[in-house]
Scaffold this motif. Structure first.
Motif, PDB file in Angstrom:
ATOM      1  N   UNK A  30       0.827  -1.213   0.000  1.00  0.00           N
ATOM      2  CA  UNK A  30       0.000   0.000   0.000  1.00  0.00           C
ATOM      3  C   UNK A  30       0.858   1.259   0.000  1.00  0.00           C
ATOM      4  N   UNK A  31       1.924   1.262   0.790  1.00  0.00           N
ATOM      5  CA  UNK A  31       2.803   2.432   0.808  1.00  0.00           C
ATOM      6  C   UNK A  31       3.444   2.654  -0.554  1.00  0.00           C
ATOM      7  N   UNK A  32       3.852   1.578  -1.223  1.00  0.00           N
ATOM      8  CA  UNK A  32       4.417   1.708  -2.567  1.00  0.00           C
ATOM      9  C   UNK A  32       3.391   2.311  -3.521  1.00  0.00           C
ATOM     10  N   UNK A  33       2.167   1.831  -3.444  1.00  0.00           N
ATOM     11  CA  UNK A  33       1.129   2.341  -4.332  1.00  0.00           C
ATOM     12  C   UNK A  33       0.892   3.842  -4.112  1.00  0.00           C
ATOM     13  N   UNK A  34       0.680   4.233  -2.847  1.00  0.00           N
ATOM     14  CA  UNK A  34       0.311   5.614  -2.568  1.00  0.00           C
ATOM     15  C   UNK A  34       1.482   6.584  -2.525  1.00  0.00           C
ATOM     16  N   UNK A  35       2.644   6.150  -2.064  1.00  0.00           N
ATOM     17  CA  UNK A  35       3.784   7.061  -1.946  1.00  0.00           C
ATOM     18  C   UNK A  35       4.695   7.066  -3.167  1.00  0.00           C
ATOM     19  N   UNK A  36       4.634   6.013  -3.966  1.00  0.00           N
ATOM     20  CA  UNK A  36       5.548   5.912  -5.096  1.00  0.00           C
ATOM     21  C   UNK A  36       4.792   5.895  -6.429  1.00  0.00           C
ATOM     22  N   UNK A  37       3.975   4.886  -6.645  1.00  0.00           N
ATOM     23  CA  UNK A  37       3.348   4.684  -7.954  1.00  0.00           C
ATOM     24  C   UNK A  37       2.484   5.874  -8.368  1.00  0.00           C
ATOM     25  N   UNK A  38       1.609   6.336  -7.503  1.00  0.00           N
ATOM     26  CA  UNK A  38       0.731   7.445  -7.879  1.00  0.00           C
ATOM     27  C   UNK A  38       1.523   8.723  -8.161  1.00  0.00           C
ATOM     28  N   UNK A  39       2.585   8.960  -7.410  1.00  0.00           N
ATOM     29  CA  UNK A  39       3.430  10.142  -7.660  1.00  0.00           C
ATOM     30  C   UNK A  39       4.206   9.993  -8.966  1.00  0.00           C
ATOM     31  N   UNK A  40       4.695   8.787  -9.235  1.00  0.00           N
ATOM     32  CA  UNK A  40       5.391   8.566 -10.505  1.00  0.00           C
ATOM     33  C   UNK A  40       4.443   8.774 -11.679  1.00  0.00           C
ATOM     34  N   UNK A  41       3.212   8.270 -11.566  1.00  0.00           N
ATOM     35  CA  UNK A  41       2.262   8.428 -12.668  1.00  0.00           C
ATOM     36  C   UNK A  41       1.895   9.894 -12.888  1.00  0.00           C
ATOM     37  N   UNK A  42       1.766  10.651 -11.823  1.00  0.00           N
ATOM     38  CA  UNK A  42       1.479  12.084 -11.969  1.00  0.00           C
ATOM     39  C   UNK A  42       2.634  12.780 -12.691  1.00  0.00           C
ATOM     40  N   UNK A  43       3.843  12.486 -12.283  1.00  0.00           N
ATOM     41  CA  UNK A  43       5.041  13.057 -12.907  1.00  0.00           C
ATOM     42  C   UNK A  43       5.126  12.682 -14.383  1.00  0.00           C
TER      43      UNK A  43
END
Length: 174
Positions: A141-154
């Motif tokens: 969950x932390x990977x999804x919310x702290x990493x993946x979603x931020x990478x996709x926005x970028x």
């Protein structure tokens, strides 16, 4: 076309610091599963569950570990190889220079994280580390919310329509 290179953004204010060209993730992604795996090892040492949990036979655990480890390792290492071949960095704190769409990115938008999660589960089953299995949702969950979603926005901001088209064709996880 498998990827498109993008030059680094120019600095509109000469003399000032260049804008940050990266995903702004607050934690280096491998820290999440490795830290949780370490916590699982410590918890297993302090309050062992392996001696008390008998619903998974050693044969089943081994077979499941192999079935998780092999595709997990293939996804993880294949991702790194595809990123390097495209000339972009695997580290999300550095600029991404291409939307990589070659395997395994043609199958999942996050194959490195998916592969790492499968390897985590495989190791947790093989050893056995039942605490690590119980803790698994936390790093996922932390990977999804702290990493993946931020990478996709970028990536959406940087690559626009190319990344949005890629997102329509390829699922986030599998």
């Amino acid at each position: 076309m498998t990827h498109r290179s993008v030059p680094p953004p120019s600095n509109p204010n000469p003399g000032s610091a260049a804008p940050r060209d990266h995903a702004r993730v607050p934690i280096f992604p491998p820290v999440l599963p490795l830290g949780t795996l370490a916590a699982g090892i410590l918890l297993e040492w302090a309050w062992p569950l392996a001696g008390r949990v008998h619903f998974l036979s050693p044969g089943f655990r081994f077979a499941a570990a192999v079935l998780l480890f092999l595709p997990g390792a293939a996804l993880f290492f294949g991702s790194g190889r595809a990123l390097r071949r495209a000339g972009t960095d695997v580290n999300p704190s550095r600029p991404t220079t291409a939307v990589v769409q070659r395997w395994p990115f043609s199958w999942s938008r996050n194959p490195m994280y998916l592969g790492g999660n499968l390897v985590y589960l495989a190791l947790s089953l093989a050893v056995p580390l039942y605490w690590a299995l119980l803790l698994f949702p936390l790093p996922a969950l932390l990977c999804h919310y702290l990493v993946v979603l931020r990478e996709e926005e970028y990536l959406g901001e940087k690559f626009g329509g190319e990344f949005r088209d890629y997102c329509r064709r390829v699922p986030r996880w599998f």
